[in-house]
Write a protein that holds these residues in place. Structure first.
Motif, PDB file in Angstrom:
ATOM      1  N   CYS A  83       0.826  -1.207   0.000  1.00  0.00           N
ATOM      2  CA  CYS A  83       0.000   0.000   0.000  1.00  0.00           C
ATOM      3  C   CYS A  83       0.866   1.265   0.000  1.00  0.00           C
ATOM      4  N   LEU A  84       1.943   1.228   0.794  1.00  0.00           N
ATOM      5  CA  LEU A  84       2.846   2.382   0.853  1.00  0.00           C
ATOM      6  C   LEU A  84       3.497   2.641  -0.497  1.00  0.00           C
ATOM      7  N   ALA A  85       3.984   1.575  -1.142  1.00  0.00           N
ATOM      8  CA  ALA A  85       4.625   1.730  -2.447  1.00  0.00           C
ATOM      9  C   ALA A  85       3.625   2.209  -3.500  1.00  0.00           C
ATOM     10  N   GLY A  86       2.396   1.693  -3.434  1.00  0.00           N
ATOM     11  CA  GLY A  86       1.388   2.108  -4.412  1.00  0.00           C
ATOM     12  C   GLY A  86       1.029   3.574  -4.285  1.00  0.00           C
ATOM     13  N   VAL A  87       0.855   4.043  -3.040  1.00  0.00           N
ATOM     14  CA  VAL A  87       0.520   5.452  -2.835  1.00  0.00           C
ATOM     15  C   VAL A  87       1.679   6.340  -3.278  1.00  0.00           C
ATOM     16  N   ALA A  88       2.915   5.936  -2.945  1.00  0.00           N
ATOM     17  CA  ALA A  88       4.074   6.730  -3.341  1.00  0.00           C
ATOM     18  C   ALA A  88       4.214   6.801  -4.863  1.00  0.00           C
ATOM     19  N   ALA A  89       4.015   5.669  -5.519  1.00  0.00           N
ATOM     20  CA  ALA A  89       4.122   5.648  -6.977  1.00  0.00           C
ATOM     21  C   ALA A  89       3.034   6.494  -7.623  1.00  0.00           C
ATOM     22  N   GLY A 109       1.552   9.085  -6.277  1.00  0.00           N
ATOM     23  CA  GLY A 109       1.864  10.496  -6.039  1.00  0.00           C
ATOM     24  C   GLY A 109       2.912  11.021  -6.982  1.00  0.00           C
ATOM     25  N   VAL A 110       3.919  10.177  -7.320  1.00  0.00           N
ATOM     26  CA  VAL A 110       4.970  10.604  -8.252  1.00  0.00           C
ATOM     27  C   VAL A 110       4.410  10.774  -9.658  1.00  0.00           C
ATOM     28  N   MET A 111       3.595   9.780 -10.085  1.00  0.00           N
ATOM     29  CA  MET A 111       3.054   9.854 -11.449  1.00  0.00           C
ATOM     30  C   MET A 111       2.042  10.975 -11.598  1.00  0.00           C
ATOM     31  N   THR A 130      -0.102  13.222  -1.322  1.00  0.00           N
ATOM     32  CA  THR A 130      -0.131  11.788  -1.006  1.00  0.00           C
ATOM     33  C   THR A 130       1.005  11.380  -0.081  1.00  0.00           C
ATOM     34  N   LEU A 131       2.031  12.256   0.053  1.00  0.00           N
ATOM     35  CA  LEU A 131       3.122  11.917   0.966  1.00  0.00           C
ATOM     36  C   LEU A 131       2.620  11.783   2.400  1.00  0.00           C
TER      37      LEU A 131
END
Length: 275
Positions: free
Chosen positions: A57-63, A65-67, A73-74
């Motif tokens: 979930c953490l990686a998905g939210v971070a990705a 937010g970047v895209m 989202t941070l």
């Protein structure tokens, strides 16, 4: 082995929130609800799967937010990381308590097997069925007791209940059963057997008073005797009753021994109450 559908609820929640985050406008920050996913997993999963789901979930939210160039989202990513660590620790504590509960239940089951020894399906001419149910649904042992002895005087059975609950009641039940298993082979009649049991209870109560326990526990029981080489009419027993009831008015107690009915009686003698 059939799995509980509830166990997949953390995955379903993750998928639902991810889909909503993609389909809804940016003004609706659905991703802020993702910390609920590892929190739910902690209640159902072991530590490692909880950590893995939280990191996904953490990686998905971070990705995302970047895209999407969405720096808001941070905050959601930080919340997910913090909740994941706390959820993993909570899962560890839950598993420890479950292991402790399993050990306690194992000890309780062993205590019940020692205290209430299994009664055979057939003793002499009798087919016997028995079932033990405690008043508390999850309790393994209690103050109710029963035992059977095949003696030269006939088949003897005791069914009773101890006043009180907890370990003191269990101790009294153990004292009564121990006395019955010894005296049933020596007493010539039920009156003498009841006297032996009463003597045991008085001695046990006196020892408790010396130790400062004024509980004054006592037991109420029914003694049953079937003369040797006899075949009495069948009876069924209510598990908590103090009298025998004809089978025509009470259904037979379920038992693994097919076709068995509870023991019958030709004479009874209750343990006299304490003065």
């Amino acid at each position: 082995m059939r799995q509980d559908p509830v166990l997949v609820s953390p995955l379903l929640l993750t998928v639902v929130l991810a889909v909503l985050e993609v389909l809804t406008p940016p003004e609706m920050p659905i991703a802020r609800l993702l910390p609920a996913v590892p929190a739910l997993a902690a209640a159902l999963w072991p530590v490692r799967p909880t950590l893995v789901l939280g990191l996904v979930c953490l990686a998905g939210v971070a990705a995302y937010g970047v895209m999407a160039s969405d720096h808001s989202t941070l905050f959601s990513a930080g919340a997910i990381g913090a909740v994941t660590v706390a959820a993993a620790y909570a899962s560890h504590l839950r598993l420890q308590r479950e292991d402790t509960l399993t050990e306690v239940r194992t000890v309780a089951d062993a205590t019940q097997k020692v205290l209430l020894r299994p009664i055979p399906c057939r003793v002499g001419p009798l087919k016997i069925a028995s079932l033990y149910l405690t008043a508390t649904p999850h309790a393994r042992v209690g103050g109710d007791f029963y035992a059977l002895a095949d003696t030269r005087y006939g088949i003897r059975l005791i069914i009773g209940d101890v006043r009180g609950k907890g370990l003191p009641a269990l101790a009294v039940a153990a004292a009564v059963l121990g006395s019955f298993r010894e005296a049933a082979y020596e007493a010539t009649d039920l009156t003498q057997l009841a006297t032996r049991l009463e003597t045991t209870l008085l001695r046990d109560d006196a020892a408790a008073l010396v130790q400062g326990d004024p509980a004054e526990l006592f037991a109420t029981a029914v003694l049953v005797e079937t003369p040797p080489n006899s075949s009495p009419p069948p009876y069924s027993w209510k598990s908590r009753a103090t009298t025998a009831t004809p089978r025509s008015s009470v259904a037979a107690t379920p038992h693994p021994c097919s076709g068995g009915t509870a023991a019958s009686t030709s004479s009874t003698q209750p343990i006299p109450p304490r003065p």
